[in-house]
Scaffold this motif. Sequence first.
Motif, PDB file in Angstrom:
ATOM      1  N   MET A 180       0.843  -1.202   0.000  1.00 18.00           N
ATOM      2  CA  MET A 180       0.000   0.000   0.000  1.00 18.00           C
ATOM      3  C   MET A 180       0.874   1.246   0.000  1.00 18.00           C
ATOM      4  N   ASP A 181       0.331   2.325  -0.539  1.00 19.03           N
ATOM      5  CA  ASP A 181       1.085   3.570  -0.586  1.00 19.03           C
ATOM      6  C   ASP A 181       1.186   4.161   0.815  1.00 19.03           C
ATOM      7  N   ALA A 182       2.186   5.011   1.014  1.00 20.73           N
ATOM      8  CA  ALA A 182       2.440   5.568   2.340  1.00 20.73           C
ATOM      9  C   ALA A 182       1.668   6.858   2.583  1.00 20.73           C
ATOM     10  N   ASP A 183       0.970   7.359   1.546  1.00 19.36           N
ATOM     11  CA  ASP A 183       0.420   8.714   1.624  1.00 19.36           C
ATOM     12  C   ASP A 183      -1.013   8.771   2.154  1.00 19.36           C
ATOM     13  N   LEU A 184      -1.486   7.682   2.755  1.00 18.97           N
ATOM     14  CA  LEU A 184      -2.831   7.603   3.357  1.00 18.97           C
ATOM     15  C   LEU A 184      -3.939   7.561   2.301  1.00 18.97           C
ATOM     16  N   GLN A 185      -3.572   7.415   1.019  1.00 16.40           N
ATOM     17  CA  GLN A 185      -4.618   7.336  -0.010  1.00 16.40           C
ATOM     18  C   GLN A 185      -5.270   5.955   0.008  1.00 16.40           C
ATOM     19  N   ASP A 186      -4.503   4.923   0.412  1.00 18.75           N
ATOM     20  CA  ASP A 186      -5.062   3.576   0.522  1.00 18.75           C
ATOM     21  C   ASP A 186      -5.555   3.350   1.945  1.00 18.75           C
ATOM     22  N   PRO A 245      -8.212  11.165  -0.805  1.00 18.99           N
ATOM     23  CA  PRO A 245      -7.287  12.168  -1.348  1.00 18.99           C
ATOM     24  C   PRO A 245      -5.979  12.191  -0.558  1.00 18.99           C
ATOM     25  N   ARG A 246      -4.943  12.663  -1.200  1.00 18.22           N
ATOM     26  CA  ARG A 246      -3.659  12.819  -0.513  1.00 18.22           C
ATOM     27  C   ARG A 246      -3.806  13.886   0.574  1.00 18.22           C
ATOM     28  N   GLN A 247      -3.285  13.602   1.763  1.00 16.01           N
ATOM     29  CA  GLN A 247      -3.430  14.537   2.880  1.00 16.01           C
ATOM     30  C   GLN A 247      -2.232  15.477   2.988  1.00 16.01           C
TER      31      GLN A 247
HETATM   32 MG    MG Z   1      -0.606   8.825  -3.895  1.00  9.98          MG
END
Ligand code: MG
Length: 324
Positions: free
Chosen positions: A99-105, A204-206
Amino acid sequence: MLDSVADTPFLSLVIPVYNERDSLSRLHAEIAEVAAQWPWRMEILFVDDGSQDESWKVIRELASRDERVRGIKFRRNFGKAAALAAGFSAVRGQIVITMDADLQDDPHEIPNFLAKLDEGYDVVSGWKKIRYDPWHKVFPSRVFNKLLSLLTGVHLHDHNCGMKAYRVEALRELHLYGEMHRFVPVLAFARGFRVGELVIHHRPRQFGHSKYGWKRFIKGGLDVITVRLLTGFTRRPQHFLGAWGLGFLAAGVFSFLILVLNLMVRLIDAEAGAGVATQLALLIIVVGLMLLGAQCLLAGLIAEMTVARKWLANEPFSIAETIR
Ligand code: MG
Ligand code: UDP
């Protein structure tokens, strides 16, 4: 001494990280919160892809509080594919989820991925059906997915979704280099693994910003050709290159015949051939350009095959430090 078998995790989360300082603690807290409801033993493997911010500091701090957290830090930025490859070669679980690290997942999707694998798949790819990204990213991505599905026969809506689940056997045969992370389902399918799709919740990206700009579309588009070649023609390149070669040859012979015809007309009636010289000059330029284009593409593909072999022999990354 700890019982190493009982300690082996069932589930490995692999999270590529490039300058995601602000997201990591929250992501970890979210994962820990949902994981409290699961029976499975888990490890969380953060792969710091040469971040220039304090991401690694945060990962170290998380690892000191939570023994399920492991980390790999690259010496420099090698790209998401390399980060995933490093994670894949270090995992200890039977099931691996990226999973991505940017909280999008959303980590709440993890049990759904496991259920989908249980339906008999080796790789399950997420599908951000409702997607929280700007349109200039979503629209080209649609085109990319359609094109890739059409060319490879692997019909997915979201090939490049960061959230995916794997049986570890499938991972062991994936060798990601360059930006090949976009083609994981295609590469797995080409090795005979069963590939499924799961609609997931996207956000969305935070914090921070996307690490990929418009260049991703050029790179992704070129890689579509490469992947088509690598998965379809590596062992018989002449079937691909040769067919193009024959095509060009036929076109060349055809143009030559027209040229001869033109000259004959001129011999009979000089007036009829007026302007032909200019037309011929243009024709030569056009043909030259087309041949040059085809040459570049084909040479690129051959070079790519060589690079792919080289990268397969060597790990496409260099690790500076590890935790656990
Ligand atoms: Mg992303
Ligand atoms: N990422 C990475 N190395 C890179 C670029 C991105 O490890 O060179 C990670 C990034 O930190 C994130 C994931 O890959 O966890 C997806 O990146 P991003 O969110 O920028 O992509 P997007 O969501 O815009 O497709």
